[in-house]
Motif scaffolding. Structure first.
Motif, PDB file in Angstrom:
ATOM      1  N   LYS A  66       0.827  -1.218   0.000  1.00  0.00           N
ATOM      2  CA  LYS A  66       0.000   0.000   0.000  1.00  0.00           C
ATOM      3  C   LYS A  66       0.857   1.262   0.000  1.00  0.00           C
ATOM      4  N   ALA A  67       2.112   1.132   0.405  1.00  0.00           N
ATOM      5  CA  ALA A  67       3.035   2.263   0.450  1.00  0.00           C
ATOM      6  C   ALA A  67       4.441   1.683   0.538  1.00  0.00           C
ATOM      7  N   PHE A  68       5.415   2.545   0.757  1.00  0.00           N
ATOM      8  CA  PHE A  68       6.805   2.115   0.832  1.00  0.00           C
ATOM      9  C   PHE A  68       7.461   2.723   2.065  1.00  0.00           C
ATOM     10  N   PRO A  69       8.282   1.931   2.756  1.00  0.00           N
ATOM     11  CA  PRO A  69       8.558   0.520   2.508  1.00  0.00           C
ATOM     12  C   PRO A  69       7.347  -0.331   2.910  1.00  0.00           C
ATOM     13  N   PHE A  70       7.304  -1.566   2.459  1.00  0.00           N
ATOM     14  CA  PHE A  70       6.208  -2.465   2.806  1.00  0.00           C
ATOM     15  C   PHE A  70       6.761  -3.718   3.467  1.00  0.00           C
ATOM     16  N   MET A  71       5.887  -4.453   4.117  1.00  0.00           N
ATOM     17  CA  MET A  71       6.275  -5.718   4.751  1.00  0.00           C
ATOM     18  C   MET A  71       6.434  -6.774   3.669  1.00  0.00           C
ATOM     19  N   LEU A  72       7.623  -7.340   3.561  1.00  0.00           N
ATOM     20  CA  LEU A  72       7.924  -8.248   2.459  1.00  0.00           C
ATOM     21  C   LEU A  72       7.321  -9.638   2.636  1.00  0.00           C
ATOM     22  N   ILE A  73       7.345 -10.167   3.843  1.00  0.00           N
ATOM     23  CA  ILE A  73       6.882 -11.548   4.036  1.00  0.00           C
ATOM     24  C   ILE A  73       5.435 -11.746   3.591  1.00  0.00           C
ATOM     25  N   PRO A  74       4.502 -10.848   3.934  1.00  0.00           N
ATOM     26  CA  PRO A  74       3.129 -11.030   3.428  1.00  0.00           C
ATOM     27  C   PRO A  74       3.056 -11.030   1.895  1.00  0.00           C
ATOM     28  N   VAL A  75       3.919 -10.261   1.250  1.00  0.00           N
ATOM     29  CA  VAL A  75       3.932 -10.245  -0.219  1.00  0.00           C
ATOM     30  C   VAL A  75       4.455 -11.568  -0.753  1.00  0.00           C
ATOM     31  N   ILE A  76       5.493 -12.093  -0.130  1.00  0.00           N
ATOM     32  CA  ILE A  76       6.015 -13.408  -0.528  1.00  0.00           C
ATOM     33  C   ILE A  76       4.930 -14.467  -0.380  1.00  0.00           C
ATOM     34  N   MET A  77       4.206 -14.422   0.730  1.00  0.00           N
ATOM     35  CA  MET A  77       3.139 -15.392   0.971  1.00  0.00           C
ATOM     36  C   MET A  77       1.978 -15.219  -0.008  1.00  0.00           C
ATOM     37  N   GLU A  78       1.804 -13.990  -0.493  1.00  0.00           N
ATOM     38  CA  GLU A  78       0.717 -13.689  -1.419  1.00  0.00           C
ATOM     39  C   GLU A  78       0.958 -14.324  -2.793  1.00  0.00           C
ATOM     40  N   TYR A  79       2.218 -14.483  -3.185  1.00  0.00           N
ATOM     41  CA  TYR A  79       2.533 -14.939  -4.543  1.00  0.00           C
ATOM     42  C   TYR A  79       3.278 -16.269  -4.610  1.00  0.00           C
ATOM     43  N   ALA A 103      14.907  -4.143  -7.391  1.00  0.00           N
ATOM     44  CA  ALA A 103      14.986  -2.689  -7.382  1.00  0.00           C
ATOM     45  C   ALA A 103      13.659  -2.064  -7.809  1.00  0.00           C
ATOM     46  N   GLU A 104      13.022  -2.648  -8.818  1.00  0.00           N
ATOM     47  CA  GLU A 104      11.745  -2.111  -9.307  1.00  0.00           C
ATOM     48  C   GLU A 104      10.632  -2.307  -8.279  1.00  0.00           C
ATOM     49  N   LEU A 105      10.633  -3.444  -7.595  1.00  0.00           N
ATOM     50  CA  LEU A 105       9.576  -3.711  -6.622  1.00  0.00           C
ATOM     51  C   LEU A 105       9.722  -2.827  -5.386  1.00  0.00           C
ATOM     52  N   LEU A 106      10.952  -2.606  -4.947  1.00  0.00           N
ATOM     53  CA  LEU A 106      11.181  -1.833  -3.726  1.00  0.00           C
ATOM     54  C   LEU A 106      11.245  -0.328  -3.968  1.00  0.00           C
ATOM     55  N   MET A 107      11.666   0.055  -5.188  1.00  0.00           N
ATOM     56  CA  MET A 107      11.802   1.479  -5.546  1.00  0.00           C
ATOM     57  C   MET A 107      11.288   1.660  -6.968  1.00  0.00           C
ATOM     58  N   PRO A 108       9.982   1.596  -7.188  1.00  0.00           N
ATOM     59  CA  PRO A 108       9.426   1.562  -8.547  1.00  0.00           C
ATOM     60  C   PRO A 108       9.792   2.791  -9.378  1.00  0.00           C
ATOM     61  N   GLU A 109      10.225   2.548 -10.602  1.00  0.00           N
ATOM     62  CA  GLU A 109      10.608   3.661 -11.468  1.00  0.00           C
ATOM     63  C   GLU A 109       9.463   4.637 -11.737  1.00  0.00           C
ATOM     64  N   PRO A 110       8.225   4.176 -11.987  1.00  0.00           N
ATOM     65  CA  PRO A 110       7.143   5.145 -12.230  1.00  0.00           C
ATOM     66  C   PRO A 110       6.977   6.133 -11.075  1.00  0.00           C
ATOM     67  N   ILE A 111       7.178   5.651  -9.853  1.00  0.00           N
ATOM     68  CA  ILE A 111       7.071   6.530  -8.689  1.00  0.00           C
ATOM     69  C   ILE A 111       8.257   7.478  -8.631  1.00  0.00           C
ATOM     70  N   LEU A 112       9.456   6.969  -8.943  1.00  0.00           N
ATOM     71  CA  LEU A 112      10.642   7.830  -8.941  1.00  0.00           C
ATOM     72  C   LEU A 112      10.515   8.915 -10.004  1.00  0.00           C
ATOM     73  N   VAL A 113       9.995   8.551 -11.158  1.00  0.00           N
ATOM     74  CA  VAL A 113       9.820   9.526 -12.241  1.00  0.00           C
ATOM     75  C   VAL A 113       8.815  10.595 -11.826  1.00  0.00           C
ATOM     76  N   GLU A 114       7.715  10.174 -11.202  1.00  0.00           N
ATOM     77  CA  GLU A 114       6.703  11.140 -10.763  1.00  0.00           C
ATOM     78  C   GLU A 114       7.278  12.076  -9.699  1.00  0.00           C
ATOM     79  N   LEU A 115       8.053  11.525  -8.786  1.00  0.00           N
ATOM     80  CA  LEU A 115       8.678  12.357  -7.757  1.00  0.00           C
ATOM     81  C   LEU A 115       9.683  13.319  -8.377  1.00  0.00           C
TER      82      LEU A 115
END
Length: 235
Positions: A26-39, A135-147
């Motif tokens: 939902k935002a950054f940083p995020f909890m990684l383990i729930p994401v791992i369990m999700e996929y 790198a893309e998952l933790l620091m997404p380029e679209p967000i970096l570009v918008e910032l």
């Protein structure tokens, strides 16, 4: 099948599909383990767990941080709980990348150890792709570009502060973007799979918390092109 260069587009698209579809991010940083369990259906084990089995972690793993192993059809993600959290998160995301990108998990170590340029090249390509995914998952380029468009200077310090990654991960993020463009084979991915706008909209609250939207009248297409040129300063 001969693979000569990393498939940056596949790495980015796979990470972006997670960014768009995940209910846990939902935002950054995020909890990684729930994401791992999700996929995945990974089992998670610490290096200490393997040590208690009478096996030396130093001899068993190639990495000091984290490593994904495939045993009897089961995937086990081992991680070194003694490592700094920010570093460990990138390493575990890197291992998730190997899985999501379909890399030969049970062959990676043999590729690295074989004295054959062909296998070493394949190992290197898998590593670059997994790094790019992380790198893309933790620091997404679209967000970096918008910032960046909102006036933020994308530096190692900026990434460390707002995405809570390690200095090494921040440095690697910037280096990987530069490498992708230098290799001249990175155009994100076909328009039909372009999730940039969706990602920016989904994480708008996070983006606004760093750089609130400033509405400017008289905006022109030429201004957007100029911003794109300025982007070269950080990639």
């Amino acid at each position: 099948m001969i693979i000569e260069e990393p498939d940056f587009k596949k790495a980015v698209q796979t990470a972006d599909e997670i960014l768009v579809s995940s209910k846990e991010i939902k935002a950054f940083p995020f909890m990684l383990i729930p994401v791992i369990m999700e996929y995945t259906d990974f089992e998670l084990r610490t290096f200490d767990w393997i040590e208690k089995k009478g096996i030396s972690a130093k001899d068993f793993f190639l990495s000091n941080d984290a490593e994904l192993k495939k045993k009897g059809g089961m995937y086990i993600l081992f991680y070194n709980e003694m490592m700094p959290p920010a570093r460990l998160i990138f390493s575990c995301t890197h291992e998730l990348g190997h899985y999501m990108l379909g890399h030969p998990i049970d062959s990676l170590s043999r590729m690295r150890d074989r004295n054959d340029p062909k296998f070493l090249d394949l190992y290197r390509i898998c590593e670059v792709e997994a790094n790019f995914f992380a790198a893309e998952l933790l620091m997404p380029e679209p967000i970096l570009v918008e910032l960046f468009k909102r006036g933020c200077k994308i530096t190692e310090e900026f990434l460390i502060k707002h995405f809570e990654v390690s200095r090494e991960a921040a440095k690697k993020r910037i280096e990987l973007l530069r490498k992708a463009y230098d290799w001249n084979n990175f155009n994100r991915y076909p328009d039909s799979y372009n999730y940039d706008d969706i990602i920016v909209e989904k994480y708008k609250k996070f983006i606004d918390s760093i750089a609130p939207q400033k509405f400017k009248y008289g905006y022109s297409f030429e201004q957007d092109l100029e911003l794109e040129k300025q982007r070269e300063t950080w990639v």
